[in-house]
Scaffold this motif. Structure first.
Motif, short mmCIF file in Angstrom:
data_model
loop_
_atom_site.label_atom_id
_atom_site.label_comp_id
_atom_site.label_asym_id
_atom_site.label_seq_id
_atom_site.Cartn_x
_atom_site.Cartn_y
_atom_site.Cartn_z
N HIS A 35 0.84 -1.20 0.00
CA HIS A 35 0.00 0.00 0.00
C HIS A 35 0.88 1.25 0.00
O HIS A 35 1.86 1.34 0.73
N LYS A 36 0.48 2.25 -0.84
CA LYS A 36 1.23 3.50 -0.84
C LYS A 36 0.33 4.62 -0.30
O LYS A 36 -0.65 5.00 -0.95
N ALA A 37 0.67 5.12 0.88
CA ALA A 37 -0.22 6.07 1.57
C ALA A 37 -0.44 7.34 0.76
O ALA A 37 -1.53 7.92 0.78
N SER A 38 0.59 7.79 0.03
CA SER A 38 0.37 8.90 -0.89
C SER A 38 0.75 8.43 -2.30
O SER A 38 1.90 8.49 -2.70
N PRO A 39 -0.24 7.90 -3.03
CA PRO A 39 0.09 7.27 -4.32
C PRO A 39 0.71 8.23 -5.34
O PRO A 39 1.30 7.81 -6.33
N ASP A 40 0.57 9.57 -5.09
CA ASP A 40 1.14 10.57 -5.99
C ASP A 40 0.58 10.50 -7.41
O ASP A 40 1.26 10.83 -8.39
N ILE A 41 -0.62 10.00 -7.54
CA ILE A 41 -1.34 10.03 -8.82
C ILE A 41 -2.81 10.28 -8.52
O ILE A 41 -3.25 10.09 -7.38
N SER A 42 -3.54 10.69 -9.55
CA SER A 42 -4.98 10.84 -9.37
C SER A 42 -5.64 9.56 -9.91
O SER A 42 -5.16 8.99 -10.90
N PHE A 43 -6.73 9.14 -9.28
CA PHE A 43 -7.42 7.92 -9.70
C PHE A 43 -7.76 7.98 -11.19
O PHE A 43 -7.68 6.98 -11.90
N ASP A 44 -8.09 9.21 -11.67
CA ASP A 44 -8.48 9.37 -13.09
C ASP A 44 -7.34 9.07 -14.05
O ASP A 44 -7.57 8.72 -15.20
N GLU A 45 -6.10 9.25 -13.61
CA GLU A 45 -5.01 9.00 -14.58
C GLU A 45 -4.60 7.53 -14.65
O GLU A 45 -3.77 7.16 -15.47
N VAL A 46 -5.17 6.70 -13.78
CA VAL A 46 -4.80 5.27 -13.83
C VAL A 46 -5.29 4.69 -15.16
O VAL A 46 -6.46 4.84 -15.53
N ASP A 47 -4.37 4.06 -15.88
CA ASP A 47 -4.70 3.50 -17.19
C ASP A 47 -4.59 1.98 -17.10
O ASP A 47 -3.50 1.44 -16.99
N THR A 48 -5.75 1.30 -17.14
CA THR A 48 -5.74 -0.16 -16.97
C THR A 48 -5.46 -0.90 -18.28
O THR A 48 -5.31 -2.13 -18.28
N SER A 49 -5.40 -0.20 -19.40
CA SER A 49 -5.33 -0.90 -20.69
C SER A 49 -3.97 -1.60 -20.89
O SER A 49 -2.95 -1.15 -20.38
N VAL A 50 -4.01 -2.69 -21.62
CA VAL A 50 -2.78 -3.43 -21.94
C VAL A 50 -2.84 -3.93 -23.39
O VAL A 50 -3.93 -4.03 -23.96
N THR A 51 -1.67 -4.26 -23.92
CA THR A 51 -1.63 -4.91 -25.23
C THR A 51 -1.20 -6.35 -25.00
O THR A 51 -0.23 -6.59 -24.27
N PHE A 52 -1.95 -7.29 -25.57
CA PHE A 52 -1.60 -8.71 -25.40
C PHE A 52 -1.70 -9.38 -26.76
O PHE A 52 -2.73 -9.28 -27.43
N LEU A 53 -0.65 -10.05 -27.18
CA LEU A 53 -0.57 -10.71 -28.49
C LEU A 53 -1.05 -9.77 -29.60
O LEU A 53 -1.82 -10.17 -30.47
N GLY A 54 -0.63 -8.52 -29.50
CA GLY A 54 -0.92 -7.56 -30.56
C GLY A 54 -2.29 -6.91 -30.50
O GLY A 54 -2.61 -6.07 -31.33
#
Ligand SMILES: Cc1cc2nc3c(=O)[nH]c(=O)nc-3n(C[C@H](O)[C@H](O)[C@H](O)COP(=O)(O)O)c2cc1C
Length: 356
Positions: A35-54
């Motif tokens: 756990h990071k008490a001050s994540p130093d990012i905003s929840f909105d900037e979290v990018d869950t996307s990934v590239t898998f097998l192109g």
């Protein structure tokens, strides 16, 4: 019993009975993300996307290979495709052997591609059928049937062993997989169905040129239990007792990810008991690239249609996004670099394969 009848039998059992390992878990609970008490990012900037097998996925999640081959299964596949494509993730269809024997069943699989022309779709065949002589032409047909982005080959010796009508000749499958890798245009993913992949197996598969491995370890659906229940119904006491002894057999999902990662950088799918976005984050911190869920999605679609499946998958994506935020990770690649602690038996297993 025909293949279609067996498929319907499976759906009825998994929707009504308890078919998950009772004592053996995935061991993902032994992974502690920090756990990071001050994540130093905003929840909105979290990018869950990934590239898998192109292919691009909105989050490292897909619906694992499950169904097709019966009229009822066509509707289920359509609903699963609607749910997965509306969320920007991918899915697999179930074993397509039935459609090779009986071409009028092809649309119970191809409905997925018709519903979602741009989605990542995995075709599916069994290793035992490959050993029994399924031709490269047939394999090309199953790939074309769903215009697949990848071909999943399932290895399920435990299931075949307990299945009353099971096929237990697994001789010479890996060299045949190598022939298939050379013959088809899409990556070949080799998967288990709930008993995991070891490092020795991963080395063989890597050498044979497969494009990805799906560990599908112990801790989720137990095919020993499913087939044991069928054996009991059929009055086959010997197979039922065998299923009780081997109900928890295999490599826990978390340990299997470590096993494969200790010997290969091959693209890796975590499946087998993935039940939340936190499980996905833990699997990724161990070295998986993406995850896949089967049983909970099947239950959700049977109960609540495509909306039900969508709700379940969206919940997991929100949980995954939350885990990224709370560890101070903007992206999945950042999560992979974060410190994590492996407790208890998973810690011991990690040390035994040289991973800290
Ligand atoms: C109803 C059902 C049908 C399945 N059919 C197939 C199949 O045809 N081919 C295959 O490779 N895996 C099949 N699987 C296995 C899943 O893809 C997955 O590997 C396994 O269920 C572990 O994931 P889970 O614990 O999330 O269910 C099936 C699973 C379920 C629940």
């Amino acid at each position: 019993m025909s293949i279609s009848e067996r498929k319907i039998d499976h759906l009825s059992i998994v929707s009504k009975e308890k078919v998950e390992a009772k004592m053996q878990t995935t061991w993902l609970e032994y992974v502690r993300l920090i756990h990071k008490a001050s994540p130093d990012i905003s929840f909105d900037e979290v990018d869950t996307s990934v590239t898998f097998l192109g292919s691009r996925f909105s989050a490292p999640l897909m619906i694992d290979s499950m169904t097709g081959g019966a009229e009822e299964a066509k509707e289920i596949n359509r609903k699963l495709a609607e749910a997965a494509s509306s969320l920007g993730i991918g899915m697999g269809v179930g074993s397509q052997r039935s459609a090779l024997k009986n071409p009028e069943l092809a649309d119970t699989f191809s409905v997925v591609r018709e519903t979602a022309p741009d989605m990542f779709v995995m075709a599916n065949v069994g290793g035992a059928q490959i050993a029994a002589g399924m031709s490269v032409d047939d394999i090309k047909k199953v790939v074309d049937m769903v215009k697949a982005n990848a071909l999943a080959v399932h290895l399920n010796p435990l299931q075949e062993l307990i299945q009353p009508e099971g096929d237990t000749n697994f001789r010479g499958i890996v060299p045949k997989i190598n022939e298939i890798v050379k013959a088809v245009q899409v990556p070949v993913i080799v998967k288990e169905v709930g008993a995991g992949i070891s490092r020795e197996m991963a080395i063989e598969l890597h050498m044979s040129g497969v494009g990805a491995i799906n560990v599908s370890g112990v801790g989720g659906t137990s095919w020993a239990v499913v087939e044991g229940l069928r054996a009991k119904k059929a009055g086959n006491r010997e197979k039922f007792e065998l299923s009780e002894t081997f109900a928890e057999w295999g490599i826990p999902t978390a340990a299997s990810i470590l096993e494969v990662r200790s010997v290969s950088k091959i693209p890796l799918i975590a499946s087998g008991g993935i039940r939340s976005g936190l499980d996905i984050a833990r699997a990724i911190s161990l070295g998986a690239d993406i995850s896949a869920m089967a049983l909970p999605v099947m239950k959700a679609v049977l109960k609540g249609g495509s909306e039900g499946a969508k709700k379940l998958l969206s919940k997991s994506i929100l949980e995954y996004r939350s885990a990224l935020f709370l560890t101070g990770s903007r992206t999945t690649s950042e999560l992979k670099r974060k410190r994590r602690i492996l407790l208890g038996p998973l810690g011991e297993w990690a040390r035994s394969v040289g991973i800290q």
